[in-house]
Design a protein around this motif. Structure first.
Motif, PDB file in Angstrom:
ATOM      1  N   PHE A  43       0.858  -1.190   0.000  1.00 29.47           N
ATOM      2  CA  PHE A  43       0.000   0.000   0.000  1.00 29.47           C
ATOM      3  C   PHE A  43       0.886   1.229   0.000  1.00 29.47           C
ATOM      4  N   LYS A  44       0.723   2.062  -1.026  1.00 31.35           N
ATOM      5  CA  LYS A  44       1.481   3.305  -1.121  1.00 31.35           C
ATOM      6  C   LYS A  44       0.515   4.474  -0.976  1.00 31.35           C
ATOM      7  N   TYR A  45       0.983   5.515  -0.345  1.00 32.20           N
ATOM      8  CA  TYR A  45       0.168   6.715  -0.287  1.00 32.20           C
ATOM      9  C   TYR A  45       1.051   7.925  -0.035  1.00 32.20           C
ATOM     10  N   MET A  46       0.505   9.082  -0.408  1.00 33.82           N
ATOM     11  CA  MET A  46       1.146  10.361  -0.103  1.00 33.82           C
ATOM     12  C   MET A  46       0.140  11.176   0.697  1.00 33.82           C
ATOM     13  N   PRO A  47       0.512  11.559   1.878  1.00 35.60           N
ATOM     14  CA  PRO A  47      -0.442  12.318   2.682  1.00 35.60           C
ATOM     15  C   PRO A  47      -0.783  13.661   2.029  1.00 35.60           C
ATOM     16  N   LYS A  48      -2.043  14.038   2.109  1.00 34.44           N
ATOM     17  CA  LYS A  48      -2.571  15.322   1.621  1.00 34.44           C
ATOM     18  C   LYS A  48      -2.534  15.466   0.110  1.00 34.44           C
ATOM     19  N   LYS A  49      -2.261  14.407  -0.644  1.00 36.74           N
ATOM     20  CA  LYS A  49      -2.173  14.490  -2.102  1.00 36.74           C
ATOM     21  C   LYS A  49      -3.226  13.645  -2.811  1.00 36.74           C
ATOM     22  N   HIS A  50      -4.073  12.953  -2.094  1.00 34.47           N
ATOM     23  CA  HIS A  50      -5.105  12.070  -2.652  1.00 34.47           C
ATOM     24  C   HIS A  50      -4.493  10.983  -3.523  1.00 34.47           C
ATOM     25  N   TYR A  51      -3.341  10.429  -3.100  1.00 33.45           N
ATOM     26  CA  TYR A  51      -2.663   9.364  -3.837  1.00 33.45           C
ATOM     27  C   TYR A  51      -2.658   8.121  -2.973  1.00 33.45           C
ATOM     28  N   ARG A  52      -3.386   7.089  -3.414  1.00 31.95           N
ATOM     29  CA  ARG A  52      -3.414   5.813  -2.719  1.00 31.95           C
ATOM     30  C   ARG A  52      -3.396   4.702  -3.758  1.00 31.95           C
ATOM     31  N   ARG A  53      -2.500   3.724  -3.582  1.00 36.97           N
ATOM     32  CA  ARG A  53      -2.399   2.581  -4.492  1.00 36.97           C
ATOM     33  C   ARG A  53      -2.246   1.316  -3.662  1.00 36.97           C
ATOM     34  N   THR A  54      -3.045   0.310  -3.976  1.00 38.53           N
ATOM     35  CA  THR A  54      -2.942  -0.998  -3.331  1.00 38.53           C
ATOM     36  C   THR A  54      -2.565  -2.012  -4.388  1.00 38.53           C
ATOM     37  N   HIS A  55      -1.567  -2.804  -4.068  1.00 33.45           N
ATOM     38  CA  HIS A  55      -1.084  -3.810  -5.009  1.00 33.45           C
ATOM     39  C   HIS A  55      -0.772  -5.076  -4.230  1.00 33.45           C
ATOM     40  N   GLY A  56      -1.169  -6.248  -4.774  1.00 29.85           N
ATOM     41  CA  GLY A  56      -0.921  -7.519  -4.106  1.00 29.85           C
ATOM     42  C   GLY A  56       0.014  -8.394  -4.921  1.00 29.85           C
ATOM     43  N   HIS A  57       0.651  -9.357  -4.249  1.00 27.76           N
ATOM     44  CA  HIS A  57       1.584 -10.257  -4.913  1.00 27.76           C
ATOM     45  C   HIS A  57       1.574 -11.599  -4.207  1.00 27.76           C
ATOM     46  N   ARG A  58       1.611 -12.700  -4.996  1.00 31.94           N
ATOM     47  CA  ARG A  58       1.764 -14.048  -4.447  1.00 31.94           C
ATOM     48  C   ARG A  58       2.931 -14.710  -5.157  1.00 31.94           C
ATOM     49  N   GLN A  59       3.954 -15.047  -4.414  1.00 30.91           N
ATOM     50  CA  GLN A  59       5.150 -15.672  -4.976  1.00 30.91           C
ATOM     51  C   GLN A  59       4.864 -17.141  -5.294  1.00 30.91           C
ATOM     52  N   GLN A  60       5.405 -17.626  -6.412  1.00 32.89           N
ATOM     53  CA  GLN A  60       5.251 -19.028  -6.781  1.00 32.89           C
ATOM     54  C   GLN A  60       6.469 -19.816  -6.321  1.00 32.89           C
ATOM     55  N   TYR A  61       6.218 -20.983  -5.739  1.00 34.51           N
ATOM     56  CA  TYR A  61       7.272 -21.829  -5.211  1.00 34.51           C
ATOM     57  C   TYR A  61       7.174 -23.226  -5.809  1.00 34.51           C
ATOM     58  N   THR A  62       8.284 -23.962  -5.739  1.00 40.23           N
ATOM     59  CA  THR A  62       8.329 -25.363  -6.123  1.00 40.23           C
ATOM     60  C   THR A  62       8.712 -26.175  -4.890  1.00 40.23           C
ATOM     61  N   VAL A  63       7.987 -27.258  -4.640  1.00 38.40           N
ATOM     62  CA  VAL A  63       8.285 -28.141  -3.511  1.00 38.40           C
ATOM     63  C   VAL A  63       9.117 -29.306  -4.040  1.00 38.40           C
ATOM     64  N   LEU A  64      10.306 -29.483  -3.465  1.00 36.05           N
ATOM     65  CA  LEU A  64      11.219 -30.545  -3.868  1.00 36.05           C
ATOM     66  C   LEU A  64      11.377 -31.546  -2.720  1.00 36.05           C
ATOM     67  N   THR A  65      11.576 -32.822  -3.065  1.00 32.60           N
ATOM     68  CA  THR A  65      11.953 -33.833  -2.092  1.00 32.60           C
ATOM     69  C   THR A  65      13.382 -34.252  -2.395  1.00 32.60           C
ATOM     70  N   VAL A  66      14.253 -34.143  -1.418  1.00 33.21           N
ATOM     71  CA  VAL A  66      15.663 -34.489  -1.595  1.00 33.21           C
ATOM     72  C   VAL A  66      15.794 -36.007  -1.537  1.00 33.21           C
ATOM     73  N   ASN A  67      16.322 -36.579  -2.616  1.00 30.84           N
ATOM     74  CA  ASN A  67      16.492 -38.037  -2.686  1.00 30.84           C
ATOM     75  C   ASN A  67      17.867 -38.485  -2.233  1.00 30.84           C
ATOM     76  N   GLU A  68      18.897 -37.738  -2.635  1.00 30.01           N
ATOM     77  CA  GLU A  68      20.265 -38.209  -2.374  1.00 30.01           C
ATOM     78  C   GLU A  68      21.209 -37.025  -2.347  1.00 30.01           C
ATOM     79  N   ILE A  69      22.185 -37.087  -1.450  1.00 31.45           N
ATOM     80  CA  ILE A  69      23.279 -36.131  -1.416  1.00 31.45           C
ATOM     81  C   ILE A  69      24.543 -36.884  -1.776  1.00 31.45           C
ATOM     82  N   VAL A  70      25.120 -36.517  -2.898  1.00 30.40           N
ATOM     83  CA  VAL A  70      26.326 -37.180  -3.392  1.00 30.40           C
ATOM     84  C   VAL A  70      27.521 -36.378  -2.929  1.00 30.40           C
ATOM     85  N   GLY A  71      28.435 -37.009  -2.173  1.00 32.68           N
ATOM     86  CA  GLY A  71      29.620 -36.333  -1.677  1.00 32.68           C
ATOM     87  C   GLY A  71      30.818 -36.580  -2.554  1.00 32.68           C
ATOM     88  N   ALA A  72      31.845 -35.792  -2.306  1.00 32.57           N
ATOM     89  CA  ALA A  72      33.089 -35.920  -3.103  1.00 32.57           C
ATOM     90  C   ALA A  72      33.824 -37.176  -2.712  1.00 32.57           C
TER      91      ALA A  72
END
Length: 103
Positions: free
Chosen positions: A74-103
Motif C-alpha cells: 500500500f502506497k500513499y502520499m499524505p494530503k495528495k489524494h494518492y493511494r495505491r494498493t497492489h498484491g503479490h503471491r510468490q510461486q514456489y516449487t516443492v522438492l523432495t531431496v532423494n540423495e546427497i552425493v559427496g566428493a
C-alpha cells in the motif's frame, strides 16, 4: 548428513528425505533435478567449497508448485489524494531431496 545448496541464487539446507520450498523452477511435477552448486557438505567429514565443493551434488524430485501467502503493498502520499494498493503471491516449487552425493 546435510548439504547447503545454492538454487536460483539462494542457499538452502538439504537433508535426505526432507522437503524444500524453493523459488519456482521450470520443471514438471515428478521430474528429477540435480543441483551441483553445493556450498557445504556436513557429516562425518565436513567439506567447505571455494566457492563450491567439487564432485558434490544434490538429487531431488519435483513434487508440486504452490503459491505463497499474499503480500499487500500500500502506497500513499499524505494530503495528495494518492493511494495505491497492489498484491503479490510468490510461486514456489516443492522438492523432495532423494540423495546427497559427496566428493
Amino acid at each position: 548428513m546435510y548439504a547447503v545448496v545454492e538454487i536460483n541464487g539462494k542457499q538452502y539446507r538439504a537433508e535426505n528425505g526432507k522437503n524444500l520450498l524453493v523459488d519456482r523452477l521450470d520443471a514438471a511435477p515428478g521430474e528429477s533435478v540435480v543441483f551441483e552448486k553445493v556450498v557445504l557438505l556436513a557429516g562425518e567429514n565436513t567439506a567447505f567449497g571455494t566457492p563450491y565443493v567439487k564432485g558434490a551434488s544434490v538429487k531431488a524430485t519435483v513434487n508440486e508448485e504452490v503459491k505463497g501467502d499474499k503480500v499487500v503493498v500500500f502506497k500513499y502520499m499524505p494530503k495528495k489524494h494518492y493511494r495505491r494498493t497492489h498484491g503479490h503471491r510468490q510461486q514456489y516449487t516443492v522438492l523432495t531431496v532423494n540423495e546427497i552425493v559427496g566428493a
